[in-house]
Design an enzyme around this catalytic site. Structure first.
Site, PDB file in Angstrom:
ATOM      1  N   SER A  64       0.608  -1.290  -0.055  1.00  0.00           N
ATOM      2  CA  SER A  64      -0.002   0.063   0.044  1.00  0.00           C
ATOM      3  C   SER A  64       0.769   1.333  -0.029  1.00  0.00           C
ATOM      4  CB  SER A  64      -0.985   0.099   1.153  1.00  0.00           C
ATOM      5  OG  SER A  64      -2.025  -1.081   0.921  1.00  0.00           O
ATOM      6  N   LYS A  67       0.190   3.157  -2.983  1.00  0.00           N
ATOM      7  CA  LYS A  67      -0.813   4.085  -3.069  1.00  0.00           C
ATOM      8  C   LYS A  67      -0.448   5.528  -3.177  1.00  0.00           C
ATOM      9  CE  LYS A  67      -3.870   0.881  -0.997  1.00  0.00           C
ATOM     10  NZ  LYS A  67      -4.490   0.352   0.346  1.00  0.00           N
ATOM     11  N   TYR A 192      -4.058  -2.406 -10.066  1.00  0.00           N
ATOM     12  CA  TYR A 192      -3.757  -2.514  -8.478  1.00  0.00           C
ATOM     13  C   TYR A 192      -2.877  -3.476  -8.151  1.00  0.00           C
ATOM     14  CZ  TYR A 192      -5.090  -2.447  -3.633  1.00  0.00           C
ATOM     15  OH  TYR A 192      -4.959  -2.534  -2.275  1.00  0.00           O
ATOM     16  N   TYR A 244      -4.503   3.708   8.307  1.00  0.00           N
ATOM     17  CA  TYR A 244      -5.829   3.554   8.329  1.00  0.00           C
ATOM     18  C   TYR A 244      -6.611   3.697   9.791  1.00  0.00           C
ATOM     19  CZ  TYR A 244      -3.434   0.730   4.485  1.00  0.00           C
ATOM     20  OH  TYR A 244      -2.896   0.206   3.681  1.00  0.00           O
ATOM     21  N   VAL A 262       1.236  -3.839   3.730  1.00  0.00           N
ATOM     22  CA  VAL A 262       1.156  -4.929   4.636  1.00  0.00           C
ATOM     23  C   VAL A 262       2.305  -5.802   4.191  1.00  0.00           C
ATOM     24  CG1 VAL A 262      -1.344  -5.216   4.896  1.00  0.00           C
ATOM     25  CG2 VAL A 262      -0.154  -6.213   2.839  1.00  0.00           C
TER      26      VAL A 262
HETATM   27  N1  GLN Z   1      -2.350  -5.351  -1.702  1.00  0.00           N
HETATM   28  C1  GLN Z   1      -3.089  -5.258  -0.546  1.00  0.00           C
HETATM   29  C2  GLN Z   1      -4.388  -5.356  -0.562  1.00  0.00           C
HETATM   30  O1  GLN Z   1      -4.889  -4.902  -1.447  1.00  0.00           O
HETATM   31  C3  GLN Z   1      -2.658  -3.914   0.114  1.00  0.00           C
HETATM   32  C4  GLN Z   1      -2.946  -3.682   1.380  1.00  0.00           C
HETATM   33  C5  GLN Z   1      -2.151  -2.819   2.370  1.00  0.00           C
HETATM   34  O2  GLN Z   1      -0.813  -3.022   2.155  1.00  0.00           O
HETATM   35  N2  GLN Z   1      -2.755  -2.575   3.456  1.00  0.00           N
HETATM   36  O3  GLN Z   1      -5.100  -6.143   0.335  1.00  0.00           O
END
Ligand code: GLN
Length: 312
Positions: A64, A67, A192, A244, A262
Site C-alpha cells: 500500500s 498508493k 492495482y 488506516y 502490508v
Molecule cells: N495489496 C494489499 C491489499 O490490497 C494492500 C493492502 C495494504 O498494504 N494495506 O490487500
C-alpha cells in the site's frame, strides 16, 4: 545535531533485539513466505546523505505504499477530478473494509484505504489519453523518483494477490455499480495488484519519497514532481489516513506523515528534514509494521522531527 548514522545503527540493533515482531501478512500467500526477522532502515537527509542499517538494500513488496505514487500519478494526469470520486477523511476502519462503502454511497473516504486506492487506480488504468499501460505509468514514475530503472514488479506477488484478491474484487465491483469506478473492473484490479507488487528496498523507497520532504521538488534531480501545495496536501493525507484505523495512534507516537503497506514497509516524511523508509514484515492487528512503527517513533523522538514540534 545528533549523529544520524550512529542513531540509525543503534535503532536497528534495538529492533533486532525486540521480541515482539507482530505477524507477517498471510492473506496474500506469497507474502507469508517472507521471514519476519528482516529489518531495514534508510534515512536520507536534506543534503542527500544516506544513512542506512540492516536490510536497507533488500527488496520487499511495497504494497500500500504504492498508493502514494498512484495518487501522484492520478493527480498529475487528472488534477482535482480525483476528488470527485474519493474523499479526504480518515476512515477509522480497516484498510479493506466494505461496510463503509455501502453506508456512503460507494464513495471511499480517502485514497489510501483499498477502496479509495482502487478508485484512484481506475483513473490511471482506464484513462483515454494513456500512451502506456497503467502499471507502466506508475512504474515509470517510481523509477524516475528513485533514480533507478531496475525497480520492477514482483510477478509472483502480483499473481498471488490476483488469485486471492476476492475482497478487492468485491470493492471494485461494488464501486463500479455506483460509478465511482468507470472502466472495466478487471483492468483496474490488474493494475492495482501489480502496483502493490512493486518491489523496492528501503534505500530506493526513501529516495522516491524525497520530493515530499522538499515541497514537491526532488533534490536529486532538481525536478518539480508536484507543485508545493500538492506536496503539502499529500503529506496531510499521509498523516491523517496513511495508517488506516491506526492513523491517530501513529500521529500520536511518531508525528510524521507516513504510508504503510502490508509487506511491512513504511515511507515517512520529515518535511524539510528527511525522507525515511523502514521495513520489518511483522504487522500490528491493523496491518502496519510493528517494529517499523517503533523504529520511526524512536528516530523521530531522538531527532525532534515530529511535525508538531515548534522548531520544525
Ligand atoms: N495489496 C494489499 C491489499 O490490497 C494492500 C493492502 C495494504 O498494504 N494495506 O490487500
Amino acid at each position: 545535531m545528533a549523529d544520524i548514522s550512529a542513531l540509525v545503527a543503534e535503532i536497528a540493533a534495538r529492533m533486532a533485539a525486540l521480541p515482539d515482531r507482530g505477524r507477517v501478512a498471510d492473506y496474500i500467500p506469497e507474502l507469508a513466505k517472507v521471514s519476519g526477522d528482516h529489518f531495514g532502515l534508510a534515512v536520507i537527509t536534506a543534503d542527500g546523505t544516506e544513512h542506512v542499517a540492516g536490510d536497507a538494500d533488500t527488496c520487499f513488496s511495497i504494497q500500500s505504499v504504492s498508493k502514494v505514487f498512484a495518487l501522484v500519478e492520478a493527480l498529475g494526469s487528472c488534477g482535482d477530478r480525483v476528488w470527485d470520486r474519493v474523499g479526504r477523511e480518515p476512515s477509522g476502519s480497516a484498510f479493506n473494509s466494505i461496510i463503509q462503502l455501502e453506508l456512503e454511497q460507494g464513495r471511499p473516504r480517502n485514497p489510501f484505504i483499498n477502496a479509495g486506492a482502487l478508485a484512484v487506480t481506475d483513473l490511471i488504468a482506464n484513462r483515454t489519453d494513456s500512451d502506456g499501460s497503467g502499471i507502466g505509468d506508475i512504474l515509470r514514475l517510481v523509477r524516475r523518483l528513485a533514480g533507478d530503472d531496475s525497480i520492477a514488479v514482483d510477478g509472483a506477488v502480483a499473481y498471488s494477490e490476483a488469485a486471492t484478491g476476492f475482497r478487492n474484487a468485491a470493492l471494485a465491483n461494488y464501486m463500479r455499480a455506483f460509478g465511482t469506478i468507470t472502466g472495466p473492473v478487471a483492468t483496474t484490479l490488474d493494475v492495482y495488484f501489480h502496483q502493490c507488487a512493486i518491489a523496492m528496498s528501503c534505500r530506493q523507497l526513501a529516495r522516491a519519497g524525497r520530493f515530499l520532504a522538499h515541497g514537491g521538488i526532488d533534490p536529486a534531480s532538481g525536478q518539480a514532481i508536484v507543485p508545493p501545495e500538492r506536496a503539502r496536501r499529500i503529506n496531510a493525507l499521509m498523516l491523517t489516513c496513511g495508517h488506516y484505523d491506526a492513523s491517530g495512534e501513529f500521529a500520536f507516537r511518531v508525528g510524521l506523515p507516513a504510508k504503510s503497506g502490508v509487506g511491512g514497509g513504511i515511507l515517512a516524511i520529515a518535511p524539510g528534514r528527511a525522507s525515511i523508509a523502514v521495513w520489518s514484515p511483522g504487522l500490528s492487528p491493523q496491518g502496519n509494521s510493528l517494529r517499523g512503527t517503533q523504529a520511526l517513533e524512536d528516530l523521530a523522538h531522538a531527532m525532534g522531527w515530529s511535525v508538531f514540534n515548534p522548531d520544525v
